[in-house]
Scaffold this active site. Structure first.
Site, mmCIF file in Angstrom:
data_model
loop_
_atom_site.group_PDB
_atom_site.id
_atom_site.type_symbol
_atom_site.label_atom_id
_atom_site.label_comp_id
_atom_site.label_asym_id
_atom_site.label_seq_id
_atom_site.Cartn_x
_atom_site.Cartn_y
_atom_site.Cartn_z
ATOM 1 N N ASP A 183 -42.382 44.328 46.511
ATOM 2 C CA ASP A 183 -43.642 44.934 46.935
ATOM 3 C C ASP A 183 -43.510 45.339 48.406
ATOM 4 O O ASP A 183 -43.260 44.500 49.264
ATOM 5 C CB ASP A 183 -44.747 43.882 46.751
ATOM 6 C CG ASP A 183 -46.118 44.395 47.138
ATOM 7 O OD1 ASP A 183 -46.215 45.478 47.764
ATOM 8 O OD2 ASP A 183 -47.092 43.699 46.838
ATOM 9 N N ASN A 199 -50.860 60.802 50.829
ATOM 10 C CA ASN A 199 -51.152 62.196 50.477
ATOM 11 C C ASN A 199 -51.649 62.902 51.736
ATOM 12 O O ASN A 199 -51.929 62.250 52.742
ATOM 13 C CB ASN A 199 -52.148 62.287 49.326
ATOM 14 C CG ASN A 199 -53.406 61.518 49.620
ATOM 15 O OD1 ASN A 199 -54.057 61.754 50.637
ATOM 16 N ND2 ASN A 199 -53.764 60.569 48.769
ATOM 17 N N GLY A 248 -51.364 53.914 43.868
ATOM 18 C CA GLY A 248 -49.957 53.545 44.046
ATOM 19 C C GLY A 248 -49.697 52.776 45.328
ATOM 20 O O GLY A 248 -50.474 51.902 45.718
ATOM 21 N N VAL A 249 -48.609 53.107 45.992
ATOM 22 C CA VAL A 249 -48.215 52.426 47.223
ATOM 23 C C VAL A 249 -49.324 52.549 48.278
ATOM 24 O O VAL A 249 -49.623 51.586 48.991
ATOM 25 C CB VAL A 249 -46.948 53.069 47.831
ATOM 26 C CG1 VAL A 249 -46.533 52.380 49.107
ATOM 27 C CG2 VAL A 249 -45.809 53.042 46.855
ATOM 28 N N ASP A 250 -49.901 53.724 48.363
ATOM 29 C CA ASP A 250 -50.935 54.009 49.355
ATOM 30 C C ASP A 250 -52.101 53.007 49.246
ATOM 31 O O ASP A 250 -52.503 52.372 50.232
ATOM 32 C CB ASP A 250 -51.427 55.446 49.094
ATOM 33 C CG ASP A 250 -52.074 56.095 50.289
ATOM 34 O OD1 ASP A 250 -52.158 55.444 51.332
ATOM 35 O OD2 ASP A 250 -52.489 57.264 50.162
ATOM 36 N N SER A 279 -42.575 59.912 46.192
ATOM 37 C CA SER A 279 -42.807 61.003 45.213
ATOM 38 C C SER A 279 -42.519 60.671 43.753
ATOM 39 O O SER A 279 -42.725 61.523 42.889
ATOM 40 C CB SER A 279 -42.023 62.287 45.566
ATOM 41 O OG SER A 279 -42.660 62.979 46.618
ATOM 42 N N THR A 280 -42.021 59.458 43.462
ATOM 43 C CA THR A 280 -41.613 59.194 42.063
ATOM 44 C C THR A 280 -42.701 58.531 41.220
ATOM 45 O O THR A 280 -42.450 58.132 40.083
ATOM 46 C CB THR A 280 -40.329 58.335 41.999
ATOM 47 O OG1 THR A 280 -40.571 57.084 42.649
ATOM 48 C CG2 THR A 280 -39.182 59.037 42.684
ATOM 49 N N TYR A 313 -46.566 61.681 41.962
ATOM 50 C CA TYR A 313 -46.030 63.013 42.265
ATOM 51 C C TYR A 313 -44.873 63.415 41.347
ATOM 52 O O TYR A 313 -44.324 64.511 41.495
ATOM 53 C CB TYR A 313 -45.636 63.110 43.744
ATOM 54 C CG TYR A 313 -46.825 63.240 44.690
ATOM 55 C CD1 TYR A 313 -48.132 63.260 44.211
ATOM 56 C CD2 TYR A 313 -46.635 63.351 46.068
ATOM 57 C CE1 TYR A 313 -49.213 63.379 45.080
ATOM 58 C CE2 TYR A 313 -47.711 63.479 46.941
ATOM 59 C CZ TYR A 313 -48.998 63.491 46.437
ATOM 60 O OH TYR A 313 -50.059 63.610 47.296
HETATM 61 P P1 ADP Z 1 -46.176 59.331 45.111
HETATM 62 O O1 ADP Z 1 -47.578 59.884 45.104
HETATM 63 O O2 ADP Z 1 -45.394 59.715 46.360
HETATM 64 O O3 ADP Z 1 -45.449 59.615 43.838
HETATM 65 P P2 ADP Z 1 -46.812 56.574 44.301
HETATM 66 O O4 ADP Z 1 -47.409 55.526 45.147
HETATM 67 O O5 ADP Z 1 -47.598 57.071 43.139
HETATM 68 O O6 ADP Z 1 -46.376 57.750 45.297
HETATM 69 O O7 ADP Z 1 -45.419 56.063 43.739
HETATM 70 C C1 ADP Z 1 -44.227 55.989 44.478
HETATM 71 C C2 ADP Z 1 -43.343 54.870 43.937
HETATM 72 O O8 ADP Z 1 -43.780 53.621 44.469
HETATM 73 C C3 ADP Z 1 -43.380 54.709 42.425
HETATM 74 O O9 ADP Z 1 -42.049 54.613 41.977
HETATM 75 C C4 ADP Z 1 -44.145 53.403 42.214
HETATM 76 O O10 ADP Z 1 -43.683 52.711 41.077
HETATM 77 C C5 ADP Z 1 -43.833 52.626 43.457
HETATM 78 N N1 ADP Z 1 -44.816 51.589 43.888
HETATM 79 C C6 ADP Z 1 -46.118 51.434 43.536
HETATM 80 N N2 ADP Z 1 -46.657 50.362 44.174
HETATM 81 C C7 ADP Z 1 -45.673 49.822 44.961
HETATM 82 C C8 ADP Z 1 -45.590 48.711 45.859
HETATM 83 N N3 ADP Z 1 -46.631 47.908 46.101
HETATM 84 N N4 ADP Z 1 -44.395 48.484 46.501
HETATM 85 C C9 ADP Z 1 -43.322 49.284 46.277
HETATM 86 N N5 ADP Z 1 -43.337 50.326 45.442
HETATM 87 C C10 ADP Z 1 -44.491 50.610 44.785
#
Ligand code: ADP
Length: 176
Positions: A16, A30, A38-40, A123-124, A127
């Site tokens: 994480d 974004n 997601g991460v954001d 982006s994975t 996006y």
């Molecule tokens: P984007 O909009 O750039 O695609 P996302 O947040 O939707 O960003 O996803 C980017 C990547 O981060 C994905 O592969 C997702 O599985 C992963 N992800 C989501 N939450 C976490 C986290 N807490 N720590 C690390 N990676 C994460």
């Protein structure tokens, strides 16, 4: 998995991003910088409202660019917010924009004198960038940065789930 490149270390781990103790963690944000899923979402939830306040002051961020804020309640002192491309078909400058997102984040860390940085796989998620292609760009950009500079000591990729970790590991084996 770890690789020594020039004076630095490139490391891949499953986990994480919000829990990392590197000087900075990178947010796959974004353009509005107003938070999201997601991460954001995870970073703003864990880091508290101060990060969002600073993001709002910054105004926004273009695709491939980077903005820095403090880390709020996170272990990391800083969050570098970057915006990866939305993947359409690969013919809309997606590779160069993804490379810029990584490179500009590294340059931002360097300009603040930071020594360690953790990236998610930009982006994975929402996006939809194909994971194997994104891993290739992410790792190539990190490797070139370490080969060309000696300031950042650690670049860590924090992958969400074993599948993503495996794709990054296989890519790194191929590249190094
Ligand atoms: P984007 O909009 O750039 O695609 P996302 O947040 O939707 O960003 O996803 C980017 C990547 O981060 C994905 O592969 C997702 O599985 C992963 N992800 C989501 N939450 C976490 C986290 N807490 N720590 C690390 N990676 C994460």
């Amino acid at each position: 998995m770890e690789a020594r490149i020039n004076k630095g270390v490139l490391s891949l781990t499953e986990g994480d991003i919000t829990k990392q103790d590197t000087d900075a963690i990178v947010n796959a944000a974004n353009k509005s910088l107003r938070g999201g899923g997601g991460v954001d979402g995870a970073i703003h939830r864990a880091g508290g409202p101060k990060i969002l306040e600073e993001c709002i002051k910054a105004g926004g961020c273009e695709t491939g660019e980077a903005v820095i804020t403090t880390g709020g309640n996170l272990k990391a002192k800083y969050v570098i917010h970057t915006v990866g491309p939305v993947y359409r078909d690969g013919n809309h400058n997606e590779p160069a924009l993804l490379r810029n997102a990584y490179r500009n984040s590294l340059n931002m860390a360097s300009s603040k004198g930071l020594k360690s940085i953790a990236f998610p796989s930009i982006s994975t998620g929402a996006y939809r960038y194909p994971l194997d292609q994104a891993a290739d760009i992410a790792l190539n950009t990190a490797i070139s940065y370490l080969n060309d500079h000696s300031d950042i000591e650690l670049i860590r990729f924090v992958l969400f789930g074993t599948e993503a970790l495996e794709v990054y590991e296989n890519t790194l084996k191929r590249l190094s």
